[in-house]
Scaffold this motif. Sequence first.
Motif, PDB file in Angstrom:
ATOM      1  N   LEU A 194      -6.218 -24.739  29.391  1.00 41.33           N
ATOM      2  CA  LEU A 194      -4.952 -25.420  29.619  1.00 41.33           C
ATOM      3  C   LEU A 194      -3.917 -24.391  30.043  1.00 41.33           C
ATOM      4  CD1 LEU A 194      -3.061 -27.882  29.468  1.00 41.33           C
ATOM      5  CD2 LEU A 194      -2.704 -27.333  27.034  1.00 41.33           C
ATOM      6  N   MET A 195      -3.482 -24.474  31.269  1.00 39.45           N
ATOM      7  CA  MET A 195      -2.517 -23.507  31.808  1.00 39.45           C
ATOM      8  C   MET A 195      -3.033 -22.078  31.607  1.00 39.45           C
ATOM      9  SD  MET A 195       1.059 -25.255  30.541  1.00 39.45           S
ATOM     10  CE  MET A 195       2.059 -24.086  31.464  1.00 39.45           C
ATOM     11  N   GLY A 196      -4.314 -21.929  31.756  1.00 37.09           N
ATOM     12  CA  GLY A 196      -4.947 -20.625  31.600  1.00 37.09           C
ATOM     13  C   GLY A 196      -6.189 -20.569  32.457  1.00 37.09           C
ATOM     14  N   GLY A 197      -6.987 -19.552  32.280  1.00 35.57           N
ATOM     15  CA  GLY A 197      -8.166 -19.421  33.109  1.00 35.57           C
ATOM     16  C   GLY A 197      -9.272 -18.643  32.437  1.00 35.57           C
ATOM     17  N   VAL A 198     -10.492 -18.905  32.893  1.00 35.13           N
ATOM     18  CA  VAL A 198     -11.680 -18.175  32.449  1.00 35.13           C
ATOM     19  C   VAL A 198     -12.350 -17.612  33.703  1.00 35.13           C
ATOM     20  CG1 VAL A 198     -13.916 -18.312  31.305  1.00 35.13           C
ATOM     21  CG2 VAL A 198     -11.974 -19.641  30.425  1.00 35.13           C
ATOM     22  N   GLY A 199     -12.393 -16.305  33.793  1.00 36.69           N
ATOM     23  CA  GLY A 199     -12.993 -15.652  34.948  1.00 36.69           C
ATOM     24  C   GLY A 199     -14.392 -15.142  34.644  1.00 36.69           C
ATOM     25  N   VAL A 200     -15.237 -15.135  35.653  1.00 35.76           N
ATOM     26  CA  VAL A 200     -16.588 -14.597  35.537  1.00 35.76           C
ATOM     27  C   VAL A 200     -16.812 -13.654  36.708  1.00 35.76           C
ATOM     28  CG1 VAL A 200     -19.050 -15.111  35.380  1.00 35.76           C
ATOM     29  CG2 VAL A 200     -17.378 -16.747  34.479  1.00 35.76           C
ATOM     30  N   GLU A 201     -17.199 -12.425  36.420  1.00 35.33           N
ATOM     31  CA  GLU A 201     -17.472 -11.474  37.493  1.00 35.33           C
ATOM     32  C   GLU A 201     -18.733 -10.685  37.186  1.00 35.33           C
ATOM     33  OE1 GLU A 201     -14.572  -8.361  37.976  1.00 35.33           O
ATOM     34  OE2 GLU A 201     -13.822  -8.671  35.948  1.00 35.33           O
ATOM     35  N   ARG A 202     -19.362 -10.239  38.258  1.00 35.03           N
ATOM     36  CA  ARG A 202     -20.626  -9.508  38.157  1.00 35.03           C
ATOM     37  C   ARG A 202     -20.366  -8.065  38.554  1.00 35.03           C
ATOM     38  NH1 ARG A 202     -25.452 -12.094  38.050  1.00 35.03           N
ATOM     39  NH2 ARG A 202     -24.428 -13.970  38.864  1.00 35.03           N
ATOM     40  N   LYS A 203     -20.712  -7.136  37.650  1.00 33.09           N
ATOM     41  CA  LYS A 203     -20.438  -5.721  37.903  1.00 33.09           C
ATOM     42  C   LYS A 203     -21.600  -4.855  37.438  1.00 33.09           C
ATOM     43  CE  LYS A 203     -15.389  -5.209  37.507  1.00 33.09           C
ATOM     44  NZ  LYS A 203     -14.340  -4.539  36.702  1.00 33.09           N
ATOM     45  N   LEU A 204     -21.790  -3.764  38.138  1.00 26.68           N
ATOM     46  CA  LEU A 204     -22.662  -2.704  37.645  1.00 26.68           C
ATOM     47  C   LEU A 204     -21.904  -1.869  36.626  1.00 26.68           C
ATOM     48  CD1 LEU A 204     -24.136  -1.450  41.038  1.00 26.68           C
ATOM     49  CD2 LEU A 204     -25.410  -2.676  39.296  1.00 26.68           C
ATOM     50  N   THR A 205     -22.642  -1.212  35.749  1.00 31.66           N
ATOM     51  CA  THR A 205     -21.994  -0.233  34.881  1.00 31.66           C
ATOM     52  C   THR A 205     -21.547   0.962  35.731  1.00 31.66           C
ATOM     53  OG1 THR A 205     -24.075   0.922  34.405  1.00 31.66           O
ATOM     54  CG2 THR A 205     -23.472  -0.905  32.949  1.00 31.66           C
ATOM     55  N   ARG A 206     -20.595   1.715  35.214  1.00 32.82           N
ATOM     56  CA  ARG A 206     -20.114   2.866  35.971  1.00 32.82           C
ATOM     57  C   ARG A 206     -21.223   3.878  36.208  1.00 32.82           C
ATOM     58  NH1 ARG A 206     -13.926   4.326  34.248  1.00 32.82           N
ATOM     59  NH2 ARG A 206     -13.093   2.187  34.400  1.00 32.82           N
ATOM     60  N   GLU A 207     -22.112   4.053  35.226  1.00 33.40           N
ATOM     61  CA  GLU A 207     -23.213   4.987  35.389  1.00 33.40           C
ATOM     62  C   GLU A 207     -24.148   4.544  36.513  1.00 33.40           C
ATOM     63  OE1 GLU A 207     -22.223   3.653  32.604  1.00 33.40           O
ATOM     64  OE2 GLU A 207     -21.385   5.375  31.511  1.00 33.40           O
ATOM     65  N   GLU A 208     -24.415   3.222  36.577  1.00 27.88           N
ATOM     66  CA  GLU A 208     -25.290   2.705  37.626  1.00 27.88           C
ATOM     67  C   GLU A 208     -24.639   2.847  38.993  1.00 27.88           C
ATOM     68  OE1 GLU A 208     -28.861   0.862  39.015  1.00 27.88           O
ATOM     69  OE2 GLU A 208     -28.280   1.905  37.179  1.00 27.88           O
TER      70      GLU A 208
END
Length: 274
Positions: A194-208
């Motif tokens: 409600l008046m907000g958001g849920v984000g989903v992102e795909r990332k490698l680890t910094r080491e990878e």
Amino acid sequence: MTDDAAVPELRASDADRERVAEVLRDALAEGRLDMAEFEERLEATYQARTYGELAPITRDLPVGQVAHPAVSLVKEPQDGGDWAGRIVGGEGSSSWAVAVMSGFERKGRWTVPKRFNCFALMGGGELDLRDANFADHQVEINCVTIMGGVNVIVPPGVEVVVRGIGIMGGFDHTEEGMPPAPGAPRVVVTGFALMGGVGVERKLTREERRRLKEERRQERLERRSGRVLDEGLGDHTRMLEEHREWRRDLRDERRERHRERHEERRERRRRDEY
């Protein structure tokens, strides 16, 4: 309406957009597109949200068809792969989190339970699953946000399904549709915003990321060191080979810059939303 008719409306993933971008980069290197056409189509690629929007971008180029993946509604266990050691069972090391005008974070080595509940009221939270273990082959992350936000970070290979409801807010669907790696878990993101958001992102680890960058650098060095051709080759053939090598290096550098710019744009959007 048939299932085939509904396919173009399915959400495209970052992997789908990257496959289209790869076709465009090859077309640029082969002279099929000039720089202005390439930049225009690449921008349209990264802005596309569905398979129907991606398909016209490469329709007049070789290998220009966008594949539409079949989406299963049930996660079946799979054997093998690098994920076998990360499906550990049990109850999970943490099963809930709350942020009221504050924040929470789960990251590093932790075990995601079968169901994780989180709540954010005028606050924010981050759930980083890149180094996490999983209690089951399918886990559910239930997010409730009111004038707040939650960001879920998943590693490559994990399948993502988003089923949340937003009112004057929303759930990020951009990571749906990517085929999972063998044995990888499915992460189902549900809840209410409600008046907000849920984000989903795909990332490698910094080491990878550092490892892959170093591997690409080594490959370029090896290619350059291997430019000495057989003695039987003439000057013209040698010049052509060096030109092809230069274009490959240029294409690799452009690909890396575009990926970095795309990630920077996504980071800016996340900050603006939350």
